[in-house]
Write a protein that holds these residues in place. Structure first.
Motif, PDB file in Angstrom:
ATOM      1  N   GLU A   1       0.834  -1.202   0.000  1.00 10.83           N
ATOM      2  CA  GLU A   1       0.000   0.000   0.000  1.00 10.83           C
ATOM      3  C   GLU A   1       0.870   1.254   0.000  1.00 10.83           C
ATOM      4  O   GLU A   1       0.554   2.236  -0.662  1.00 10.83           O
ATOM      5  CB  GLU A   1      -0.961  -0.026   1.187  1.00 10.83           C
ATOM      6  CG  GLU A   1      -2.048  -1.069   0.987  1.00 10.83           C
ATOM      7  CD  GLU A   1      -2.949  -1.241   2.190  1.00 10.83           C
ATOM      8  OE1 GLU A   1      -2.845  -0.459   3.163  1.00 10.83           O
ATOM      9  OE2 GLU A   1      -3.770  -2.175   2.159  1.00 10.83           O
TER      10      GLU A   1
ATOM     11  N   GLU B   1       2.296   1.617  -3.491  1.00  9.94           N
ATOM     12  CA  GLU B   1       1.275   2.109  -4.411  1.00  9.94           C
ATOM     13  C   GLU B   1       1.038   3.599  -4.212  1.00  9.94           C
ATOM     14  O   GLU B   1       0.837   4.341  -5.181  1.00  9.94           O
ATOM     15  CB  GLU B   1      -0.027   1.324  -4.220  1.00  9.94           C
ATOM     16  CG  GLU B   1       0.069  -0.099  -4.709  1.00  9.94           C
ATOM     17  CD  GLU B   1      -1.108  -0.961  -4.326  1.00  9.94           C
ATOM     18  OE1 GLU B   1      -1.234  -2.038  -4.924  1.00  9.94           O
ATOM     19  OE2 GLU B   1      -1.901  -0.581  -3.420  1.00  9.94           O
ATOM     20  N   LYS B   2       1.103   4.042  -2.972  1.00  6.93           N
ATOM     21  CA  LYS B   2       0.856   5.458  -2.685  1.00  6.93           C
ATOM     22  C   LYS B   2       2.035   6.345  -3.109  1.00  6.93           C
ATOM     23  O   LYS B   2       1.836   7.378  -3.744  1.00  6.93           O
ATOM     24  CB  LYS B   2       0.589   5.646  -1.186  1.00  6.93           C
ATOM     25  CG  LYS B   2       0.282   7.077  -0.808  1.00  6.93           C
ATOM     26  CD  LYS B   2      -0.071   7.195   0.674  1.00  6.93           C
ATOM     27  CE  LYS B   2      -0.399   8.616   1.055  1.00  6.93           C
ATOM     28  NZ  LYS B   2      -0.739   8.736   2.474  1.00  6.93           N
ATOM     29  N   TYR B   3       3.259   5.941  -2.776  1.00  9.52           N
ATOM     30  CA  TYR B   3       4.406   6.823  -2.999  1.00  9.52           C
ATOM     31  C   TYR B   3       5.196   6.502  -4.265  1.00  9.52           C
ATOM     32  O   TYR B   3       5.808   7.395  -4.838  1.00  9.52           O
ATOM     33  CB  TYR B   3       5.332   6.793  -1.774  1.00  9.52           C
ATOM     34  CG  TYR B   3       4.669   7.412  -0.579  1.00  9.52           C
ATOM     35  CD1 TYR B   3       4.498   8.796  -0.494  1.00  9.52           C
ATOM     36  CD2 TYR B   3       4.168   6.630   0.452  1.00  9.52           C
ATOM     37  CE1 TYR B   3       3.864   9.375   0.591  1.00  9.52           C
ATOM     38  CE2 TYR B   3       3.543   7.207   1.544  1.00  9.52           C
ATOM     39  CZ  TYR B   3       3.387   8.575   1.616  1.00  9.52           C
ATOM     40  OH  TYR B   3       2.759   9.150   2.691  1.00  9.52           O
ATOM     41  N   TRP B   4       5.227   5.253  -4.701  1.00  6.60           N
ATOM     42  CA  TRP B   4       5.936   4.887  -5.928  1.00  6.60           C
ATOM     43  C   TRP B   4       4.973   4.722  -7.093  1.00  6.60           C
ATOM     44  O   TRP B   4       5.392   4.499  -8.218  1.00  6.60           O
ATOM     45  CB  TRP B   4       6.688   3.578  -5.760  1.00  6.60           C
ATOM     46  CG  TRP B   4       7.837   3.602  -4.814  1.00  6.60           C
ATOM     47  CD1 TRP B   4       8.414   4.679  -4.218  1.00  6.60           C
ATOM     48  CD2 TRP B   4       8.550   2.470  -4.346  1.00  6.60           C
ATOM     49  NE1 TRP B   4       9.433   4.277  -3.405  1.00  6.60           N
ATOM     50  CE2 TRP B   4       9.547   2.930  -3.464  1.00  6.60           C
ATOM     51  CE3 TRP B   4       8.449   1.106  -4.584  1.00  6.60           C
ATOM     52  CZ2 TRP B   4      10.429   2.075  -2.831  1.00  6.60           C
ATOM     53  CZ3 TRP B   4       9.331   0.258  -3.943  1.00  6.60           C
ATOM     54  CH2 TRP B   4      10.304   0.748  -3.083  1.00  6.60           C
ATOM     55  N   HIS B   5       3.669   4.757  -6.803  1.00  6.18           N
ATOM     56  CA  HIS B   5       2.625   4.542  -7.810  1.00  6.18           C
ATOM     57  C   HIS B   5       2.825   3.209  -8.526  1.00  6.18           C
ATOM     58  O   HIS B   5       2.666   3.106  -9.744  1.00  6.18           O
ATOM     59  CB  HIS B   5       2.568   5.712  -8.798  1.00  6.18           C
ATOM     60  CG  HIS B   5       2.328   7.019  -8.115  1.00  6.18           C
ATOM     61  ND1 HIS B   5       1.097   7.381  -7.632  1.00  6.18           N
ATOM     62  CD2 HIS B   5       3.178   8.027  -7.785  1.00  6.18           C
ATOM     63  CE1 HIS B   5       1.186   8.571  -7.051  1.00  6.18           C
ATOM     64  NE2 HIS B   5       2.441   8.984  -7.124  1.00  6.18           N
TER      65      HIS B   5
ATOM     66  N   ASP C   1       1.082   0.604  -8.620  1.00  2.00           N
ATOM     67  CA  ASP C   1      -0.102   0.131  -9.332  1.00  2.00           C
ATOM     68  C   ASP C   1      -0.338   0.881 -10.634  1.00  2.00           C
ATOM     69  O   ASP C   1      -1.100   0.439 -11.485  1.00  2.00           O
ATOM     70  CB  ASP C   1      -1.336   0.197  -8.437  1.00  2.00           C
ATOM     71  CG  ASP C   1      -1.579   1.571  -7.846  1.00  2.00           C
ATOM     72  OD1 ASP C   1      -0.617   2.352  -7.698  1.00  2.00           O
ATOM     73  OD2 ASP C   1      -2.729   1.866  -7.511  1.00  2.00           O
ATOM     74  N   LYS C   2       0.325   2.018 -10.825  1.00  2.00           N
ATOM     75  CA  LYS C   2       0.218   2.774 -12.081  1.00  2.00           C
ATOM     76  C   LYS C   2       1.350   2.393 -13.035  1.00  2.00           C
ATOM     77  O   LYS C   2       1.177   2.444 -14.247  1.00  2.00           O
ATOM     78  CB  LYS C   2       0.282   4.285 -11.827  1.00  2.00           C
ATOM     79  CG  LYS C   2      -0.704   4.805 -10.793  1.00  2.00           C
ATOM     80  CD  LYS C   2      -2.120   4.767 -11.287  1.00  2.00           C
ATOM     81  CE  LYS C   2      -3.090   5.436 -10.357  1.00  2.00           C
ATOM     82  NZ  LYS C   2      -3.537   4.671  -9.223  1.00  2.00           N
ATOM     83  N   LEU C   3       2.508   2.014 -12.483  1.00  2.00           N
ATOM     84  CA  LEU C   3       3.653   1.639 -13.314  1.00  2.00           C
ATOM     85  C   LEU C   3       3.404   0.334 -14.058  1.00  2.00           C
ATOM     86  O   LEU C   3       3.817   0.169 -15.196  1.00  2.00           O
ATOM     87  CB  LEU C   3       4.922   1.507 -12.460  1.00  2.00           C
ATOM     88  CG  LEU C   3       5.434   2.800 -11.840  1.00  2.00           C
ATOM     89  CD1 LEU C   3       6.586   2.498 -10.886  1.00  2.00           C
ATOM     90  CD2 LEU C   3       5.880   3.767 -12.914  1.00  2.00           C
TER      91      LEU C   3
ATOM     92  N   TYR D   1      -1.092  -7.636 -12.514  1.00  2.00           N
ATOM     93  CA  TYR D   1      -0.679  -6.871 -11.337  1.00  2.00           C
ATOM     94  C   TYR D   1      -1.228  -7.460 -10.043  1.00  2.00           C
ATOM     95  O   TYR D   1      -0.517  -7.560  -9.052  1.00  2.00           O
ATOM     96  CB  TYR D   1      -1.093  -5.402 -11.462  1.00  2.00           C
ATOM     97  CG  TYR D   1      -0.739  -4.629 -10.216  1.00  2.00           C
ATOM     98  CD1 TYR D   1       0.578  -4.310  -9.938  1.00  2.00           C
ATOM     99  CD2 TYR D   1      -1.707  -4.262  -9.295  1.00  2.00           C
ATOM    100  CE1 TYR D   1       0.926  -3.635  -8.781  1.00  2.00           C
ATOM    101  CE2 TYR D   1      -1.379  -3.582  -8.143  1.00  2.00           C
ATOM    102  CZ  TYR D   1      -0.059  -3.271  -7.891  1.00  2.00           C
ATOM    103  OH  TYR D   1       0.281  -2.609  -6.734  1.00  2.00           O
TER     104      TYR D   1
END
Length: 69
Positions: free
Chosen positions: A22, A25-29, A31-33, A49
Motif C-alpha cells: 500500500e 502504491e501510494k508513494y511509488w505509484h 499500481d500505475k507503473l 498486477y
C-alpha cells in the motif's frame, strides 16, 4: 472484515507485506507503473498486477516470519 452487532467494523490487522505494498502504491505509484488493463507481455506470458501484488505480499511476510523465527 467482521462487523459487530452495532454496525461498528473491526478491521483485520494488516501484515507488513500489505502495509508495504500500500505504501509502494501510494508513494511509488506501483499500481500505475504496471499496466493493469493491458499487462506487459514477456516471452509469451502476461504479468497480472493483482497476482504480482499477492506474490510480493507473501514474500515480504515470509521473509519477516523466517527472521522472527
Amino acid at each position: 472484515m467482521s462487523i459487530l452487532e452495532e454496525g461498528t467494523e473491526i478491521r483485520e490487522k494488516e501484515t507488513v507485506g500489505q502495509e508495504f505494498i500500500e505504501w509502494a502504491e501510494k508513494y511509488w505509484h506501483l499500481d500505475k507503473l504496471v499496466k493493469i488493463e493491458n499487462p506487459d507481455k514477456f516471452a509469451g506470458e502476461t504479468c497480472d498486477y493483482r497476482y504480482m501484488r499477492n506474490i510480493f505480499i507473501e514474500k515480504i511476510n515470509a521473509i519477516i516470519n523466517d527472521r522472527l523465527g
